[in-house]
Design a protein around this motif. Structure first.
Motif, PDB file in Angstrom:
ATOM      1  N   ASN A 204      60.455  -2.999 -25.623  1.00 17.33           N
ATOM      2  CA  ASN A 204      61.398  -3.442 -26.311  1.00 17.33           C
ATOM      3  C   ASN A 204      61.343  -4.190 -27.578  1.00 17.33           C
ATOM      4  OD1 ASN A 204      64.323  -3.418 -27.106  1.00 17.33           O
ATOM      5  ND2 ASN A 204      64.957  -4.353 -25.401  1.00 17.33           N
ATOM      6  N   LYS A 205      60.506  -5.398 -27.216  1.00 16.78           N
ATOM      7  CA  LYS A 205      60.234  -6.556 -28.219  1.00 16.78           C
ATOM      8  C   LYS A 205      59.169  -5.697 -29.239  1.00 16.78           C
ATOM      9  CE  LYS A 205      59.173  -9.241 -25.018  1.00 16.78           C
ATOM     10  NZ  LYS A 205      58.812 -10.590 -24.115  1.00 16.78           N
ATOM     11  N   ARG A 206      58.399  -4.892 -29.101  1.00 17.90           N
ATOM     12  CA  ARG A 206      57.619  -4.273 -29.948  1.00 17.90           C
ATOM     13  C   ARG A 206      58.462  -3.580 -30.994  1.00 17.90           C
ATOM     14  NH1 ARG A 206      54.077  -2.869 -26.254  1.00 17.90           N
ATOM     15  NH2 ARG A 206      54.796  -0.705 -26.080  1.00 17.90           N
ATOM     16  N   LYS A 207      59.252  -2.706 -30.491  1.00 18.88           N
ATOM     17  CA  LYS A 207      60.182  -1.637 -31.313  1.00 18.88           C
ATOM     18  C   LYS A 207      61.082  -2.766 -32.133  1.00 18.88           C
ATOM     19  CE  LYS A 207      59.802   2.130 -29.011  1.00 18.88           C
ATOM     20  NZ  LYS A 207      59.404   3.539 -29.530  1.00 18.88           N
ATOM     21  N   LEU A 208      61.154  -3.914 -31.735  1.00 20.49           N
ATOM     22  CA  LEU A 208      62.290  -4.726 -32.804  1.00 20.49           C
ATOM     23  C   LEU A 208      61.369  -5.466 -33.842  1.00 20.49           C
ATOM     24  CD1 LEU A 208      64.392  -6.417 -29.958  1.00 20.49           C
ATOM     25  CD2 LEU A 208      64.942  -4.741 -31.379  1.00 20.49           C
TER      26      LEU A 208
ATOM     27  N   LYS B 279      66.105 -10.429 -31.539  1.00 21.76           N
ATOM     28  CA  LYS B 279      64.617 -10.787 -31.429  1.00 21.76           C
ATOM     29  C   LYS B 279      64.366 -12.217 -31.403  1.00 21.76           C
ATOM     30  CE  LYS B 279      60.180  -9.278 -31.024  1.00 21.76           C
ATOM     31  NZ  LYS B 279      59.421 -10.337 -31.890  1.00 21.76           N
ATOM     32  N   ARG B 280      65.501 -13.182 -31.391  1.00 20.71           N
ATOM     33  CA  ARG B 280      65.612 -14.364 -31.386  1.00 20.71           C
ATOM     34  C   ARG B 280      65.303 -15.518 -30.155  1.00 20.71           C
ATOM     35  NH1 ARG B 280      64.456 -15.584 -36.561  1.00 20.71           N
ATOM     36  NH2 ARG B 280      65.671 -14.559 -38.030  1.00 20.71           N
TER      37      ARG B 280
ATOM     38  N   LYS C  28      63.496  -9.190 -21.728  1.00 15.43           N
ATOM     39  CA  LYS C  28      63.219  -8.006 -22.483  1.00 15.43           C
ATOM     40  C   LYS C  28      61.983  -7.445 -22.378  1.00 15.43           C
ATOM     41  CE  LYS C  28      66.954  -9.397 -25.736  1.00 15.43           C
ATOM     42  NZ  LYS C  28      66.912 -10.275 -26.895  1.00 15.43           N
ATOM     43  N   THR C  29      61.961  -6.169 -22.193  1.00 20.57           N
ATOM     44  CA  THR C  29      60.393  -5.612 -21.970  1.00 20.57           C
ATOM     45  C   THR C  29      59.664  -5.798 -23.125  1.00 20.57           C
ATOM     46  OG1 THR C  29      61.209  -3.445 -22.701  1.00 20.57           O
ATOM     47  CG2 THR C  29      61.370  -3.877 -20.305  1.00 20.57           C
ATOM     48  N   THR C  30      58.148  -5.813 -22.954  1.00 20.62           N
ATOM     49  CA  THR C  30      57.352  -5.826 -24.294  1.00 20.62           C
ATOM     50  C   THR C  30      57.491  -4.612 -25.115  1.00 20.62           C
ATOM     51  OG1 THR C  30      55.717  -6.945 -22.666  1.00 20.62           O
ATOM     52  CG2 THR C  30      54.851  -6.097 -24.518  1.00 20.62           C
TER      53      THR C  30
END
Length: 65
Positions: A40-44, A29-30, A36-38
């Motif tokens: 995917n980033k939300r899951k992180l 997430k850095r 990266k999809t939204t």
């Protein structure tokens, strides 16, 4: 008997919760977030618990935690 030293890198990465479990930040997430999809980033988001197989090694790096 000398004091045991805490691994400073582990101290920055892990924190112990009140019930004794160890929390960690999510990886990936850095940077390079544009590809990266939204979803995917939300899951992180948020924090995660370390895997049970890693508990012993992390506890040895954090002797006073």
């Amino acid at each position: 008997m000398p004091k045991m030293k805490t691994k400073s890198g582990a101290a920055k990465r892990f924190k112990t919760r009140a019930n004794g479990s160890i929390k960690r930040a999510q990886a990936f997430k850095r940077h390079i977030l544009t590809k990266k999809t939204t979803k995917n980033k939300r899951k992180l988001r948020g924090i995660a618990t370390i895997h049970p197989s890693d508990v012993a090694s992390v506890r040895s790096m954090l002797p006073y935690a």
